[in-house]
Design an enzyme around this catalytic site. Structure first.
Site, mmCIF file in Angstrom:
data_model
loop_
_atom_site.group_PDB
_atom_site.id
_atom_site.type_symbol
_atom_site.label_atom_id
_atom_site.label_comp_id
_atom_site.label_asym_id
_atom_site.label_seq_id
_atom_site.Cartn_x
_atom_site.Cartn_y
_atom_site.Cartn_z
ATOM 1 N N HIS A 9 17.726 18.587 9.228
ATOM 2 C CA HIS A 9 18.796 19.488 9.650
ATOM 3 C C HIS A 9 19.894 19.604 8.597
ATOM 4 C CE1 HIS A 9 21.505 16.117 10.314
ATOM 5 N NE2 HIS A 9 20.484 15.505 10.906
ATOM 6 N N GLY A 10 20.769 20.605 8.762
ATOM 7 C CA GLY A 10 21.924 20.779 7.879
ATOM 8 C C GLY A 10 22.986 19.708 8.124
ATOM 9 N N THR A 12 26.223 17.541 9.075
ATOM 10 C CA THR A 12 27.095 17.381 10.245
ATOM 11 C C THR A 12 28.387 16.683 9.810
ATOM 12 O OG1 THR A 12 26.340 15.158 10.857
ATOM 13 C CG2 THR A 12 25.057 17.029 11.726
ATOM 14 N N ASN A 15 27.633 13.158 9.086
ATOM 15 C CA ASN A 15 27.031 12.952 7.761
ATOM 16 C C ASN A 15 28.137 12.808 6.727
ATOM 17 O OD1 ASN A 15 24.367 15.391 8.345
ATOM 18 N ND2 ASN A 15 24.347 13.199 8.766
ATOM 19 N N GLY A 22 22.072 9.302 15.005
ATOM 20 C CA GLY A 22 21.065 8.901 15.975
ATOM 21 C C GLY A 22 20.855 9.951 17.035
ATOM 22 N N ARG A 60 21.999 19.846 16.130
ATOM 23 C CA ARG A 60 22.010 19.985 14.676
ATOM 24 C C ARG A 60 20.660 20.453 14.139
ATOM 25 N NH1 ARG A 60 22.468 14.526 16.112
ATOM 26 N NH2 ARG A 60 21.034 13.052 15.111
ATOM 27 N N GLU A 84 15.904 12.444 17.309
ATOM 28 C CA GLU A 84 16.187 11.291 16.446
ATOM 29 C C GLU A 84 16.138 9.995 17.248
ATOM 30 O OE1 GLU A 84 15.960 9.650 13.850
ATOM 31 O OE2 GLU A 84 17.605 10.268 12.545
#
Length: 179
Positions: A9-10, A12, A15, A22, A60, A84
């Site tokens: 995913h892109g 967040t 991140n 998780g 996400r 996840e």
């Protein structure tokens, strides 16, 4: 033999903040939305053939898959098994925390209310076995998470516990896996 693609995913907010996402449902940042659009444009420009996008139900990944679908025209469906791993008491804590780093090498540990690596990989491997059966008829793009990327890599590659724990891919990185 067949093959499929995998993309994380892109970006967040967690991140950016170096926190463990998780199973916590964290939105994409503006950059994350752009990364997903850029990945979709790359798929179209390079003529990468994909029959169906399968994504995690977490926002996400679902939003990343939606962008790819809208730009490429490839249909998308949600697959619960791509969610996840639940890191239990470590969700929202620093990714590079020493205690978490050690816990990731203990494959039967459920992280205080989460999901063990053993159970998580069992879930991902089951899905990959199904995809393998259809691989010569249909090309999939799986859109999911870094932990899922780790499990997918281990399906194809022998890894030590430490290599497994350290493996990761970038946001919206595209990888091809051949059976």
């Amino acid at each position: 033999m067949g093959y499929f693609y995998f993309a994380r995913h892109g970006q967040t907010v967690w991140n950016v903040e170096n926190k463990i996402c998780g199973a916590t449902d964290i939105e994409l940042t503006e950059k994350g939305h752009r990364q997903a659009e850029e990945l979709a444009e790359k798929i179209v420009e390079e003529g990468i053939h994909i029959d169906e996008i399968i994504c995690s139900p977490l926002v996400r990944a679902a939003e990343t898959a939606r962008h790819i679908s809208e730009i490429s025209g490839v249909p998308v469906r949600v697959e619960q098994r791509l969610k996840e791993q639940n890191f239990g008491k470590y969700e929202g804590t620093p990714r590079d925390g020493e205690e978490f780093g050690h816990a990731k090498t203990c494959f039967a540990d459920s992280y205080g209310g989460g999901e063990s690596m053993v159970r998580f990989c069992h879930r991902i491997y089951g899905l990959l076995d199904e995809i393998r059966e259809e691989a010569d008829k249909k090309v999939y793009l799986l859109v999911a998470h870094n932990g899922v990327a780790r499990a997918v890599q281990s399906y194809f590659t022998d890894m030590t516990n430490e290599e497994f724990a350290k493996f990761g891919i970038r946001n919206c990185e595209l990888r091809k896996y051949e059976f």
